[in-house]
Design an enzyme around this catalytic site. Structure first.
Site: not given
Ligand code: AP5
Ligand code: MG
Ligand code: ZN
Length: 213
Positions: A14, A89, A123, A155, A166
């Site tokens: 994402k 979410r 990552r 992270r 997660r």
């Molecule tokens: P990356 O692009 O970083 O993936 P992502 O989908 O953004 O993964 P996240 O871990 O950031 O998602 P998340 O939803 O758990 O975390 P968030 O920060 O939103 O890619 C991942 C890896 O793969 C990277 O190393 C990249 O280089 C690689 N990659 C990407 N595409 C690839 C491909 N095609 N091929 C190979 N490799 C690839 O949320 C974190 C925390 O915040 C949550 O757990 C929660 O506690 C809180 N939070 C955030 N938003 C909310 C909300 N709306 N409500 C409540 N709590 C929230």
């Molecule tokens: Mg992300």
């Protein structure tokens, strides 16, 4: 105006894809995860409230994130559109969003579970928002961000046990949104297992026509 949601489990790409879309089209990338991590780093009141839930891989309360997003999308830079990365979410958040903005397209990025675990455990991220992967998208210089030169880090919630939790939270709380947006006719499935460039091409080709003009 083009309002986009990036849906998909942790590690599906994402953030990687939202950032590219933002560079290409100029719509701001609104990542609730990044906003919360910055608040934790800055030790603000918001950061204090969010830290325990985030470290444990639980969702932060709807009230907090709904407030963050409503405020952020009221800024002038969202006038031509925005990209939501990590929001909504759960159904409560999706309904709160419906009250304030119309969503044009929701990209559901699909990647099998074992690949997600591998991606997240390898990552590395930078505070400027850049994301790397030790194998698939390594930085030019080990441990250092290509774009700003700062030190990369792993992270706190990217430990294998927390990743698994997660994923469970994703299945129980976020996955129902697939059905919700599909019912509204705005959902597009994206195969997230392809190369980053190919995933991006597929996303771009599925943007609504008005976005491409
Ligand atoms: P990356 O692009 O970083 O993936 P992502 O989908 O953004 O993964 P996240 O871990 O950031 O998602 P998340 O939803 O758990 O975390 P968030 O920060 O939103 O890619 C991942 C890896 O793969 C990277 O190393 C990249 O280089 C690689 N990659 C990407 N595409 C690839 C491909 N095609 N091929 C190979 N490799 C690839 O949320 C974190 C925390 O915040 C949550 O757990 C929660 O506690 C809180 N939070 C955030 N938003 C909310 C909300 N709306 N409500 C409540 N709590 C929230
Ligand atoms: Mg992300
Ligand atoms: Zn950086």
């Amino acid at each position: 105006m083009t309002n986009v949601i990036m849906l998909g489990p942790p590690g599906s790409g994402k953030g990687t894809q939202a950032e590219r879309l933002s560079h290409t089209y100029g719509w701001p990338q609104i990542s609730t995860g990044n906003i919360l991590r910055h608040a934790i780093e800055a030790k603000t009141e918001l950061g204090l409230k969010a830290k325990d839930a985030m470290d444990a891989g639980e969702l932060v309360s709807d009230e907090i994130v709904d407030g963050i997003v409503a405020e952020r999308i009221s800024h002038d830079d969202c006038i031509k559109g925005f990209i939501l990365d990590g929001f909504p979410r759960d159904l409560i958040q999706a309904k709160a969003l419906d009250e304030i903005r119309k969503i044009d397209v929701v990209f559901d990025i699909r990647v099998p579970e074992e690949e997600l675990v591998e991606r997240l455990s390898m990552r590395r991220v930078c505070d400027c928002g850049e994301t790397y992967h030790l194998k698939y998208n390594p930085p030019q210089k080990e441990g250092v961000c290509n774009s700003c030169g700062r030190k990369l880090y792993h992270r706190e919630d990217d430990k294998v046990e927390t990743i698994r939790h997660r994923l469970q939270v994703y299945h129980s709380q976020t996955e129902p949104l697939i059905h919700y947006y599909s019912g509204k006719g705005v959902l597009v499935d994206i195969d997230g297992t392809k190369h980053i460039d190919d995933v991006f091409k597929n996303i771009v080709s599925n943007l609504p026509d008005e976005a491409k003009q």
